[in-house]
Motif scaffolding. Structure first.
Motif, PDB file in Angstrom:
ATOM      1  N   ASP A  81      -8.348  -8.180   1.428  1.00 35.28           N
ATOM      2  CA  ASP A  81      -8.632  -7.165   0.412  1.00 35.28           C
ATOM      3  C   ASP A  81      -9.545  -6.086   1.004  1.00 35.28           C
ATOM      4  O   ASP A  81     -10.740  -6.307   1.178  1.00 35.28           O
ATOM      5  CB  ASP A  81      -9.311  -7.812  -0.800  1.00 35.28           C
ATOM      6  CG  ASP A  81      -9.497  -6.836  -1.952  1.00 35.28           C
ATOM      7  OD1 ASP A  81      -8.777  -5.809  -1.961  1.00 35.28           O
ATOM      8  OD2 ASP A  81     -10.340  -7.106  -2.823  1.00 35.28           O
ATOM      9  N   PRO A  82      -8.997  -4.898   1.306  1.00 30.98           N
ATOM     10  CA  PRO A  82      -7.576  -4.527   1.208  1.00 30.98           C
ATOM     11  C   PRO A  82      -6.806  -5.034   2.429  1.00 30.98           C
ATOM     12  O   PRO A  82      -7.405  -5.314   3.466  1.00 30.98           O
ATOM     13  CB  PRO A  82      -7.632  -2.997   1.186  1.00 30.98           C
ATOM     14  CG  PRO A  82      -8.828  -2.671   2.035  1.00 30.98           C
ATOM     15  CD  PRO A  82      -9.833  -3.754   1.748  1.00 30.98           C
ATOM     16  N   PRO A  83      -5.482  -5.116   2.330  1.00 31.21           N
ATOM     17  CA  PRO A  83      -4.693  -5.544   3.480  1.00 31.21           C
ATOM     18  C   PRO A  83      -4.716  -4.473   4.565  1.00 31.21           C
ATOM     19  O   PRO A  83      -4.876  -3.283   4.257  1.00 31.21           O
ATOM     20  CB  PRO A  83      -3.277  -5.706   2.898  1.00 31.21           C
ATOM     21  CG  PRO A  83      -3.257  -4.817   1.705  1.00 31.21           C
ATOM     22  CD  PRO A  83      -4.654  -4.842   1.146  1.00 31.21           C
ATOM     23  N   LEU A  85      -3.608  -1.638   7.129  1.00 32.53           N
ATOM     24  CA  LEU A  85      -2.525  -0.668   7.063  1.00 32.53           C
ATOM     25  C   LEU A  85      -1.429  -1.018   8.080  1.00 32.53           C
ATOM     26  O   LEU A  85      -1.669  -1.761   9.035  1.00 32.53           O
ATOM     27  CB  LEU A  85      -3.066   0.730   7.321  1.00 32.53           C
ATOM     28  CG  LEU A  85      -4.035   1.271   6.263  1.00 32.53           C
ATOM     29  CD1 LEU A  85      -4.539   2.659   6.656  1.00 32.53           C
ATOM     30  CD2 LEU A  85      -3.395   1.305   4.885  1.00 32.53           C
ATOM     31  N   PRO A  86      -0.209  -0.495   7.874  1.00 29.48           N
ATOM     32  CA  PRO A  86       0.925  -0.897   8.709  1.00 29.48           C
ATOM     33  C   PRO A  86       0.716  -0.754  10.207  1.00 29.48           C
ATOM     34  O   PRO A  86       1.175  -1.602  10.982  1.00 29.48           O
ATOM     35  CB  PRO A  86       2.053   0.019   8.218  1.00 29.48           C
ATOM     36  CG  PRO A  86       1.730   0.272   6.788  1.00 29.48           C
ATOM     37  CD  PRO A  86       0.230   0.376   6.753  1.00 29.48           C
ATOM     38  N   TRP A 141       7.282  -9.149   3.932  1.00 29.83           N
ATOM     39  CA  TRP A 141       6.904  -7.749   3.810  1.00 29.83           C
ATOM     40  C   TRP A 141       6.906  -7.311   2.354  1.00 29.83           C
ATOM     41  O   TRP A 141       6.095  -6.466   1.948  1.00 29.83           O
ATOM     42  CB  TRP A 141       7.847  -6.861   4.624  1.00 29.83           C
ATOM     43  CG  TRP A 141       7.265  -6.488   5.949  1.00 29.83           C
ATOM     44  CD1 TRP A 141       7.626  -6.968   7.173  1.00 29.83           C
ATOM     45  CD2 TRP A 141       6.181  -5.584   6.176  1.00 29.83           C
ATOM     46  NE1 TRP A 141       6.841  -6.411   8.148  1.00 29.83           N
ATOM     47  CE2 TRP A 141       5.941  -5.551   7.564  1.00 29.83           C
ATOM     48  CE3 TRP A 141       5.397  -4.801   5.328  1.00 29.83           C
ATOM     49  CZ2 TRP A 141       4.952  -4.772   8.134  1.00 29.83           C
ATOM     50  CZ3 TRP A 141       4.399  -4.016   5.906  1.00 29.83           C
ATOM     51  CH2 TRP A 141       4.181  -4.008   7.291  1.00 29.83           C
ATOM     52  N   LEU A 144       3.631  -8.032   1.074  1.00 30.08           N
ATOM     53  CA  LEU A 144       2.642  -7.063   1.533  1.00 30.08           C
ATOM     54  C   LEU A 144       2.714  -5.767   0.732  1.00 30.08           C
ATOM     55  O   LEU A 144       1.682  -5.146   0.445  1.00 30.08           O
ATOM     56  CB  LEU A 144       2.868  -6.765   3.017  1.00 30.08           C
ATOM     57  CG  LEU A 144       2.036  -7.619   3.972  1.00 30.08           C
ATOM     58  CD1 LEU A 144       2.517  -7.439   5.396  1.00 30.08           C
ATOM     59  CD2 LEU A 144       0.571  -7.277   3.860  1.00 30.08           C
ATOM     60  N   VAL A 145       3.919  -5.346   0.390  1.00 30.19           N
ATOM     61  CA  VAL A 145       4.058  -4.141  -0.441  1.00 30.19           C
ATOM     62  C   VAL A 145       3.345  -4.351  -1.768  1.00 30.19           C
ATOM     63  O   VAL A 145       2.652  -3.455  -2.268  1.00 30.19           O
ATOM     64  CB  VAL A 145       5.542  -3.797  -0.654  1.00 30.19           C
ATOM     65  CG1 VAL A 145       5.698  -2.715  -1.725  1.00 30.19           C
ATOM     66  CG2 VAL A 145       6.173  -3.317   0.655  1.00 30.19           C
ATOM     67  N   TYR A 148      -0.288  -3.916  -1.114  1.00 27.25           N
ATOM     68  CA  TYR A 148      -0.620  -2.499  -0.952  1.00 27.25           C
ATOM     69  C   TYR A 148      -0.694  -1.804  -2.310  1.00 27.25           C
ATOM     70  O   TYR A 148      -1.566  -0.959  -2.551  1.00 27.25           O
ATOM     71  CB  TYR A 148       0.428  -1.804  -0.083  1.00 27.25           C
ATOM     72  CG  TYR A 148       0.351  -2.131   1.398  1.00 27.25           C
ATOM     73  CD1 TYR A 148      -0.877  -2.312   2.028  1.00 27.25           C
ATOM     74  CD2 TYR A 148       1.506  -2.237   2.165  1.00 27.25           C
ATOM     75  CE1 TYR A 148      -0.945  -2.594   3.373  1.00 27.25           C
ATOM     76  CE2 TYR A 148       1.441  -2.522   3.527  1.00 27.25           C
ATOM     77  CZ  TYR A 148       0.211  -2.700   4.128  1.00 27.25           C
ATOM     78  OH  TYR A 148       0.135  -2.978   5.463  1.00 27.25           O
ATOM     79  N   ARG A 149       0.235  -2.126  -3.189  1.00 25.39           N
ATOM     80  CA  ARG A 149       0.226  -1.520  -4.523  1.00 25.39           C
ATOM     81  C   ARG A 149      -1.036  -1.890  -5.287  1.00 25.39           C
ATOM     82  O   ARG A 149      -1.686  -1.031  -5.896  1.00 25.39           O
ATOM     83  CB  ARG A 149       1.454  -1.979  -5.310  1.00 25.39           C
ATOM     84  CG  ARG A 149       2.775  -1.367  -4.849  1.00 25.39           C
ATOM     85  CD  ARG A 149       3.925  -2.056  -5.526  1.00 25.39           C
ATOM     86  NE  ARG A 149       5.210  -1.423  -5.256  1.00 25.39           N
ATOM     87  CZ  ARG A 149       6.378  -1.957  -5.544  1.00 25.39           C
ATOM     88  NH1 ARG A 149       6.433  -3.155  -6.124  1.00 25.39           N
ATOM     89  NH2 ARG A 149       7.504  -1.314  -5.266  1.00 25.39           N
ATOM     90  N   LEU A 153      -2.823   1.541  -2.335  1.00 25.44           N
ATOM     91  CA  LEU A 153      -2.449   2.166  -1.069  1.00 25.44           C
ATOM     92  C   LEU A 153      -0.999   2.630  -1.033  1.00 25.44           C
ATOM     93  O   LEU A 153      -0.608   3.365  -0.124  1.00 25.44           O
ATOM     94  CB  LEU A 153      -2.688   1.182   0.089  1.00 25.44           C
ATOM     95  CG  LEU A 153      -4.129   0.727   0.300  1.00 25.44           C
ATOM     96  CD1 LEU A 153      -4.190  -0.399   1.325  1.00 25.44           C
ATOM     97  CD2 LEU A 153      -4.989   1.902   0.742  1.00 25.44           C
ATOM     98  N   MET A 154      -0.204   2.198  -2.004  1.00 21.62           N
ATOM     99  CA  MET A 154       1.221   2.520  -1.995  1.00 21.62           C
ATOM    100  C   MET A 154       1.700   2.729  -3.425  1.00 21.62           C
ATOM    101  O   MET A 154       1.325   1.968  -4.322  1.00 21.62           O
ATOM    102  CB  MET A 154       1.996   1.383  -1.319  1.00 21.62           C
ATOM    103  CG  MET A 154       3.470   1.667  -1.077  1.00 21.62           C
ATOM    104  SD  MET A 154       4.241   0.388  -0.009  1.00 21.62           S
ATOM    105  CE  MET A 154       3.588   0.888   1.601  1.00 21.62           C
TER     106      MET A 154
END
Length: 205
Positions: A81-83, A85-86, A141, A144-145, A148-149, A153-154
């Protein structure tokens, strides 16, 4: 007769897989015989065939280890937290695969990956675990999305499978470059991806 411990069995299996990876990366999948694997592992035929019936099972085990390692890295990232970034995440995962326990950290390991990919086009026994690993990676993945949400972040309208396929394509392309040309470094991929992530459409005045 004394009972063999699970620790001993796991260590012996590890010894066989590491020997197989070294053999395959040195001589190629088709040119390598099981006798080559036996010599590299330093074990008798009976000891090796107790665990694996042949090269296909060995390759399937290596594929399973790679996917398991990568999937675990993604799942760990999703719990941060937070993950990350890619760019950072992809770099971490590739370093784990290239320098970790799987393949003994061999610089030739990407060449073995390319051989496996090529072999799956004609060998269903190898294609099945590779397809399953691909499905599992896409699911990882997707998780992970979601992370991110939740971290803001996404956007919510991003399709998780689109992100999964794109990031996996980047990783596969990097491995191919490393195998074919040898000059691809993880830091280069991280820097390039970071630059792409920072691009913005200019505002029209």
């Amino acid at each position: 007769m004394a009972r063999v411990s699970q620790e001993h069995l796991d260590a012996r299996r590890r010894q066989i897989i590491d020997g197989a990876v070294r053999s395959f990366t040195q001589g190629g999948f088709h040119a390598t015989s099981m006798q080559d694997v036996l010599r590299e592992a330093g074990l008798s035929a009976g000891a090796v065939y107790r665990y694996f019936s042949g090269k296909e099972e060995l390759i399937a085990a290596i594929v399973g280890e790679v996917f398991g390692t990568v999937r675990g890295a993604f799942e760990d990232a999703a719990n941060q937290d937070p993950p990350p970034l890619p760019d950072k995440l992809l770099g971490q995962v590739l370093n784990i695969v290239l320098n970790g326990r799987v393949g003994g950290g061999s610089i030739e390991f990407p060449r073995l990956v390319l051989q496996v990919w090529a072999e799956t086009l004609r060998n269903e026994e190898l294609a099945a675990p590779l397809r399953q690993g691909f499905v599992e990676m896409r699911a990882a993945w997707g998780g992970l999305v979601d992370a991110y949400r939740e971290a803001g972040l996404m956007p919510d309208d991003v399709e998780p499978d689109h992100v999964a396929r794109t990031m996996m394509a980047l990783a596969q392309g990097f491995i191919a470059q490393r195998a074919l040309f040898g000059d691809a470094e993880v830091e280069q991929l991280e820097g390039g991806l970071r630059a792409l992530m920072r691009m913005e459409v200019p505002k029209v005045s």
